[in-house]
Design an enzyme around this catalytic site. Structure first.
Site, mmCIF file in Angstrom:
data_model
loop_
_atom_site.group_PDB
_atom_site.id
_atom_site.type_symbol
_atom_site.label_atom_id
_atom_site.label_comp_id
_atom_site.label_asym_id
_atom_site.label_seq_id
_atom_site.Cartn_x
_atom_site.Cartn_y
_atom_site.Cartn_z
ATOM 1 N NE ARG A 139 -3.534 0.042 2.870
ATOM 2 C CZ ARG A 139 -4.291 -0.056 3.979
ATOM 3 N NH1 ARG A 139 -4.579 -1.249 4.480
ATOM 4 N NH2 ARG A 139 -4.769 1.006 4.560
ATOM 5 C CG HIS A 185 -2.657 -1.978 -2.740
ATOM 6 N ND1 HIS A 185 -3.958 -2.104 -2.304
ATOM 7 C CD2 HIS A 185 -2.422 -0.649 -2.853
ATOM 8 C CE1 HIS A 185 -4.486 -0.904 -2.152
ATOM 9 N NE2 HIS A 185 -3.574 -0.004 -2.483
ATOM 10 C CG ASP A 244 -11.210 1.528 -2.826
ATOM 11 O OD1 ASP A 244 -10.931 1.135 -3.960
ATOM 12 O OD2 ASP A 244 -10.438 1.415 -1.864
ATOM 13 C CE LYS A 271 -11.191 2.762 1.128
ATOM 14 N NZ LYS A 271 -10.509 1.490 1.412
ATOM 15 C CB THR A 297 -8.988 -1.999 10.498
ATOM 16 O OG1 THR A 297 -9.688 -1.326 9.440
ATOM 17 C CG2 THR A 297 -7.616 -1.385 10.672
ATOM 18 C CB THR A 332 -12.611 -0.957 3.621
ATOM 19 O OG1 THR A 332 -11.548 -0.058 3.904
ATOM 20 C CG2 THR A 332 -13.118 -0.745 2.207
HETATM 21 C C1 R5P Z 1 -7.113 -0.004 0.257
HETATM 22 O O1 R5P Z 1 -6.791 0.727 -0.662
HETATM 23 C C2 R5P Z 1 -7.290 -1.474 0.121
HETATM 24 O O2 R5P Z 1 -7.717 -1.824 -1.165
HETATM 25 C C3 R5P Z 1 -8.274 -2.001 1.153
HETATM 26 O O3 R5P Z 1 -9.519 -1.390 0.938
HETATM 27 C C4 R5P Z 1 -7.816 -1.694 2.534
HETATM 28 O O4 R5P Z 1 -6.497 -2.130 2.715
HETATM 29 C C5 R5P Z 1 -8.712 -2.328 3.586
HETATM 30 O O5 R5P Z 1 -8.291 -1.859 4.828
HETATM 31 P P1 R5P Z 1 -9.251 -1.883 6.100
HETATM 32 O O6 R5P Z 1 -9.761 -3.283 6.236
HETATM 33 O O7 R5P Z 1 -8.359 -1.461 7.237
HETATM 34 O O8 R5P Z 1 -10.345 -0.898 5.873
#
Ligand code: R5P
Length: 318
Positions: free
Chosen positions: A101, A135, A174, A197, A229, A232
């Site tokens: 990321r 990613h 997203d 998002k 986490t 999202t």
């Molecule tokens: C972000 O750009 C990724 O594609 C995922 O949406 C993100 O890593 C998810 O993170 P979390 O579960 O903390 O929201």
């Protein structure tokens, strides 16, 4: 005469995901290579390859998942040990590419760690890299050695195809993931919707903005590359419920499941969360809603093809 450099395939693993490495070996019907990978009392990682690998075609299976820095360092030291043991070729098999990321300088004075990791792997002596669902695909270009990026999408989508769900809509959680979600939707012959998002600052908080597309009265399948986490996808499931969906499923390649993500998932309105095993899902992280599908046959087949000089792309031509 067969090229002596590549005449025998060897698989080794560190402590990142030994179960996955063993499953890959089962697919290939070869034993896992013997190696010691441990830390001394002074916190220094030590590696010893316990068999002859001179001129062998070596693959080291190690996702750089939690504990990310330890797993990365183990991988680098294993590559170094293999290089110094005169391996013929070394492929770093990284089912989950940590630091993926941090792939662009989108704020002043921040690093591009995904590039730094590529440089470290190459400096250590990796000749190739094999990975699953980066990613961002552009991370391939951070390497000056060949990279094969596999995708778990066929495994995840075949699982949902078998469920024969009526009124399905695939939802990209997203805009960044919408291209891959389009592939998921095409595979399932379903329409696509997108959630807008926004990330708030550098902490892990997200805010859901808009649902773009027709979701009311449908069964939603949310798609993302990873659950960290859980914020999202859990927020996405809530937004979709607010927009009148009947039921929500989720499929994600990489189950990081940090902190209380498993509890968040258990308390959410998801019927089922389907992930792959690029990262270990420990018994404490499992709950009745999480289904884990293995990428071991996918990795095993790709390793076989790389070893034999066959096309890896052909694995995905349907
Ligand atoms: C972000 O750009 C990724 O594609 C995922 O949406 C993100 O890593 C998810 O993170 P979390 O579960 O903390 O929201």
């Amino acid at each position: 005469m067969m090229n002596p450099v590549l005449d025998e395939l060897k698989i080794f693993t560190g402590n990142g995901h030994p179960d996955l490495a063993r499953s890959v070996c089962e697919y290939l019907e070869i034993p896992l290579g013997e190696a010691e990978v441990f830390k001394f009392a002074n916190d220094n990682t030590f590696v010893r390859i316990k068999e002859n690998i001179r001129q062998r075609d070596v693959f080291i299976v190690q996702p750089t998942c939690y504990p990310v820095n330890d797993n990365l360092m183990e991988l680098l030291i294993m590559i170094d040990a293999c290089k110094r043991a005169s391996a013929g070729r070394i492929t770093a098999v990284i089912p989950y590419y940590g630091y993926g990321r941090t792939d662009k300088k989108d704020q002043p004075r921040v690093p591009i760690t995904a590039r730094l990791v590529a440089d470290l792997l190459t400096a250590a002596g990796a000749d190739r890299m094999l990975t699953v669902d980066l990613h961002a695909g552009q991370i391939q270009g951070f390497f000056n050695i060949p990279v094969d990026e596999l995708t778990a999408l066929p495994i995840l989508t075949d699982y949902f195809k078998a469920k024969e769900i009526d009124d399905l809509v695939v939802v990209a959680v997203d805009i960044g993931i919408s291209k891959k979600a389009r592939d998921v939707a095409d595979r399932l012959h379903a329409p696509l919707a997108i959630i807008e998002k926004r990330r708030i600052g550098n902490d892990e908080k997200t805010e859901m903005m808009n649902v773009i597309g027709d979701v009311e009265g449908k069964v939603a399948l949310t798609f993302d590359d990873e659950i960290a986490t859980g914020g999202t996808i859990v927020n996405a499931a809530q937004s979709l419920a607010d927009h009148g969906v009947k039921e929500v499923y989720c499929c994600v390649t990489h189950p990081i499941l940090s902190g209380n993500a498993p509890q968040l998932m258990a308390a959410s309105n998801f019927t089922e969360v389907v992930v792959s095993d690029t990262i270990p899902v420990t018994p404490e992280k499992r709950n009745g809603k999480i289904t884990v599908l293995s990428v071991a046959p996918l990795l095993g087949e790709a390793i076989y093809r790389i070893h034999k000089g066959l096309s890896v792309g052909d694995m995905f031509n349907t």
